[in-house]
Design an enzyme around this catalytic site. Structure first.
Site, mmCIF file in Angstrom:
data_model
loop_
_atom_site.group_PDB
_atom_site.id
_atom_site.type_symbol
_atom_site.label_atom_id
_atom_site.label_comp_id
_atom_site.label_asym_id
_atom_site.label_seq_id
_atom_site.Cartn_x
_atom_site.Cartn_y
_atom_site.Cartn_z
ATOM 1 N N GLY A 188 0.795 -1.235 0.000
ATOM 2 C CA GLY A 188 0.000 0.000 0.000
ATOM 3 C C GLY A 188 0.822 1.277 0.000
ATOM 4 O O GLY A 188 0.605 2.179 -0.825
ATOM 5 N N HIS A 189 1.793 1.370 0.917
ATOM 6 C CA HIS A 189 2.570 2.607 0.993
ATOM 7 C C HIS A 189 3.364 2.836 -0.288
ATOM 8 O O HIS A 189 3.443 3.961 -0.793
ATOM 9 C CB HIS A 189 3.493 2.565 2.218
ATOM 10 C CG HIS A 189 4.294 3.806 2.389
ATOM 11 N ND1 HIS A 189 3.715 5.025 2.620
ATOM 12 C CD2 HIS A 189 5.636 4.015 2.323
ATOM 13 C CE1 HIS A 189 4.662 5.941 2.697
ATOM 14 N NE2 HIS A 189 5.830 5.358 2.515
ATOM 15 N N ASP A 204 11.005 -7.647 -1.859
ATOM 16 C CA ASP A 204 11.658 -8.913 -1.491
ATOM 17 C C ASP A 204 10.641 -10.002 -1.165
ATOM 18 O O ASP A 204 11.017 -11.155 -1.005
ATOM 19 C CB ASP A 204 12.593 -8.685 -0.296
ATOM 20 C CG ASP A 204 13.710 -7.699 -0.644
ATOM 21 O OD1 ASP A 204 14.410 -7.939 -1.638
ATOM 22 O OD2 ASP A 204 13.840 -6.672 0.047
ATOM 23 N N GLY A 229 6.403 1.133 4.784
ATOM 24 C CA GLY A 229 5.860 1.870 5.919
ATOM 25 C C GLY A 229 6.571 1.586 7.234
ATOM 26 O O GLY A 229 6.748 2.490 8.058
ATOM 27 N N HIS A 259 7.243 25.274 12.666
ATOM 28 C CA HIS A 259 8.544 25.933 12.586
ATOM 29 C C HIS A 259 9.575 25.330 13.562
ATOM 30 O O HIS A 259 9.264 25.020 14.699
ATOM 31 C CB HIS A 259 8.413 27.438 12.863
ATOM 32 C CG HIS A 259 7.819 27.730 14.206
ATOM 33 N ND1 HIS A 259 8.580 27.867 15.336
ATOM 34 C CD2 HIS A 259 6.530 27.884 14.583
ATOM 35 C CE1 HIS A 259 7.786 28.115 16.361
ATOM 36 N NE2 HIS A 259 6.533 28.122 15.940
ATOM 37 N N HIS A 263 7.997 8.476 11.243
ATOM 38 C CA HIS A 263 6.780 8.482 10.412
ATOM 39 C C HIS A 263 5.716 9.316 11.112
ATOM 40 O O HIS A 263 5.325 9.002 12.238
ATOM 41 C CB HIS A 263 6.287 7.032 10.232
ATOM 42 C CG HIS A 263 4.995 6.902 9.492
ATOM 43 N ND1 HIS A 263 4.364 5.699 9.325
ATOM 44 C CD2 HIS A 263 4.203 7.811 8.862
ATOM 45 C CE1 HIS A 263 3.257 5.867 8.619
ATOM 46 N NE2 HIS A 263 3.124 7.139 8.344
HETATM 47 C C1 LIG Z 1 -1.219 2.518 20.337
HETATM 48 C C2 LIG Z 1 -1.261 1.264 19.499
HETATM 49 C C3 LIG Z 1 0.104 1.026 18.845
HETATM 50 C C4 LIG Z 1 -1.558 0.107 20.457
HETATM 51 O O1 LIG Z 1 -1.632 -1.080 19.745
HETATM 52 P P1 LIG Z 1 -1.599 -2.454 20.553
HETATM 53 O O2 LIG Z 1 -0.285 -2.562 21.280
HETATM 54 O O3 LIG Z 1 -1.922 -3.540 19.573
HETATM 55 O O4 LIG Z 1 -2.690 -2.276 21.656
HETATM 56 P P2 LIG Z 1 -4.168 -2.935 21.769
HETATM 57 O O5 LIG Z 1 -4.934 -2.729 20.509
HETATM 58 O O6 LIG Z 1 -3.981 -4.331 22.290
HETATM 59 O O7 LIG Z 1 -4.845 -2.049 22.891
HETATM 60 C C5 LIG Z 1 -4.427 -2.094 24.249
HETATM 61 C C6 LIG Z 1 -5.286 -1.129 25.020
HETATM 62 O O8 LIG Z 1 -4.977 0.214 24.629
HETATM 63 C C7 LIG Z 1 -6.134 0.884 24.094
HETATM 64 N N1 LIG Z 1 -5.702 1.666 22.957
HETATM 65 C C8 LIG Z 1 -5.125 1.220 21.815
HETATM 66 N N2 LIG Z 1 -4.831 2.220 20.994
HETATM 67 C C9 LIG Z 1 -5.246 3.338 21.615
HETATM 68 C C10 LIG Z 1 -5.221 4.703 21.250
HETATM 69 N N3 LIG Z 1 -4.696 5.101 20.088
HETATM 70 N N4 LIG Z 1 -5.722 5.595 22.128
HETATM 71 C C11 LIG Z 1 -6.242 5.203 23.310
HETATM 72 N N5 LIG Z 1 -6.285 3.912 23.705
HETATM 73 C C12 LIG Z 1 -5.793 2.988 22.863
HETATM 74 C C13 LIG Z 1 -7.079 -0.244 23.697
HETATM 75 O O9 LIG Z 1 -8.420 0.199 23.702
HETATM 76 C C14 LIG Z 1 -6.776 -1.263 24.755
HETATM 77 O O10 LIG Z 1 -7.412 -0.888 25.954
HETATM 78 P P3 LIG Z 1 -8.260 -1.974 26.807
HETATM 79 O O11 LIG Z 1 -7.255 -3.047 27.170
HETATM 80 O O12 LIG Z 1 -8.750 -1.191 27.972
HETATM 81 O O13 LIG Z 1 -9.322 -2.478 25.895
HETATM 82 C C15 LIG Z 1 -2.324 1.328 18.377
HETATM 83 O O14 LIG Z 1 -3.633 1.138 18.860
HETATM 84 C C16 LIG Z 1 -2.271 2.656 17.622
HETATM 85 O O15 LIG Z 1 -2.935 3.650 17.955
HETATM 86 N N6 LIG Z 1 -1.453 2.650 16.562
HETATM 87 C C17 LIG Z 1 -1.326 3.751 15.644
HETATM 88 C C18 LIG Z 1 -2.024 3.369 14.341
HETATM 89 C C19 LIG Z 1 -1.834 4.429 13.309
HETATM 90 O O16 LIG Z 1 -1.940 5.609 13.552
HETATM 91 N N7 LIG Z 1 -1.548 3.961 12.097
HETATM 92 C C20 LIG Z 1 -1.272 4.876 10.998
HETATM 93 C C21 LIG Z 1 -1.016 4.142 9.740
HETATM 94 S S1 LIG Z 1 -0.667 5.240 8.434
#
Ligand SMILES: CC(C)(COP(=O)(O)OP(=O)(O)OC[C@H]1O[C@@H](n2cnc3c(N)ncnc32)[C@H](O)[C@@H]1OP(=O)(O)O)[C@@H](O)C(=O)NCCC(=O)NCCS
Length: 210
Positions: free
Chosen positions: A14-15, A36, A69, A136, A145
């Site tokens: 995708g990226h 790869d 990504g 700034h 990222h």
């Molecule tokens: C923060 C993050 C990395 C955590 O992922 P993870 O380690 O797999 O965590 P889980 O999904 O198992 O969630 C664990 C707990 O954190 C909470 N949580 C996860 N992401 C959260 C977020 N962004 N904000 C608040 N709480 C969050 C979940 O609800 C869960 O809480 P619970 O146990 O009370 O239900 C992920 O949710 C995230 O936000 N990643 C960024 C994705 C993104 O922006 N991608 C862009 C692509 S271009």
């Protein structure tokens, strides 16, 4: 106007596809994709996978855009490309607004609607994803990222390989260490040490239910 560049895109998922479309929009020519994990000949967008790293063997000094990504993987591939004598293509969407006093490192991609303001320093191999804002005098370190909609306030600092999630923000003068993940929607208001995953407003280390 500068002549079109002939650019390989490393990464056909995708990226990589978004990067290829940015290159085309900027008037460059996508020679093909390097991947790869996919067989040579796999059709991708209007081009195809030419092969893995070895497919660049007969193209010394090739210009390669990073279409991967995952920050650590992107860094590893970039280092391997440079060691083999290839060059990293910097890719700026036509709609990205980059201050003339800002610096952007080789291999960085700035997608549609990005704004990088005065005297910001963006390192190598960074992804400034769609609509992200670097205010700034910020410093964004190599292979970080900024996800779509992420915002850095003035003079904020983001460490190496750090991922700022969708619509997350770092307040002015804020700092985030290396290899940090800032979850989607979070707001960083205190310094974040390297290696942590933080979520919420204000951003705090994630707590997982066992
Ligand atoms: C923060 C993050 C990395 C955590 O992922 P993870 O380690 O797999 O965590 P889980 O999904 O198992 O969630 C664990 C707990 O954190 C909470 N949580 C996860 N992401 C959260 C977020 N962004 N904000 C608040 N709480 C969050 C979940 O609800 C869960 O809480 P619970 O146990 O009370 O239900 C992920 O949710 C995230 O936000 N990643 C960024 C994705 C993104 O922006 N991608 C862009 C692509 S271009």
């Amino acid at each position: 106007m500068s002549p079109p560049r002939k650019v390989y895109v490393y990464g056909a998922q995708g990226h990589g596809k978004v990067v290829a479309e940015l290159l085309t929009a900027a008037g460059d020519e996508v020679v093909g994709f390097i991947d790869d994990g996919l067989p040579a000949g796999t059709p991708t967008l209007h081009s195809q996978v030419l092969g893995g790293f070895a497919a660049l063997r007969d193209s010394p000094g090739a210009l390669v855009a990073l279409g991967i990504g995952a920050n650590q993987v992107r860094e590893r591939i970039a280092i391997r490309l440079l060691e083999a004598g290839h060059q990293l293509a910097t890719v700026l969407a036509p709609s990205a607004i980059i201050s003339p006093s800002a610096s952007i490192g080789a291999g960085t991609v700035a997608m549609a609607g990005v704004v990088v303001n005065a005297e910001a320093r963006v390192g190598r191999g960074v992804i400034l994803n769609t609509g992200s804002i670097v205010e700034h005098e910020c410093v964004v370190s190599d292979f970080a990222h900024l996800s779509p909609g992420a915002v850095l306030g003035g003079q904020a600092r983001v460490g190496r390989r750090t991922h700022i999630g969708l619509n997350a923000s770092v307040i002015h003068l804020g700092s985030v260490g290396d290899d940090v993940t800032v979850g989607a929607g979070a707001c960083v208001v205190r310094p974040i040490d390297s290696g942590q995953t933080v979520v919420g407003v204000p951003a705090r280390p994630i707590v997982k239910r066992t």
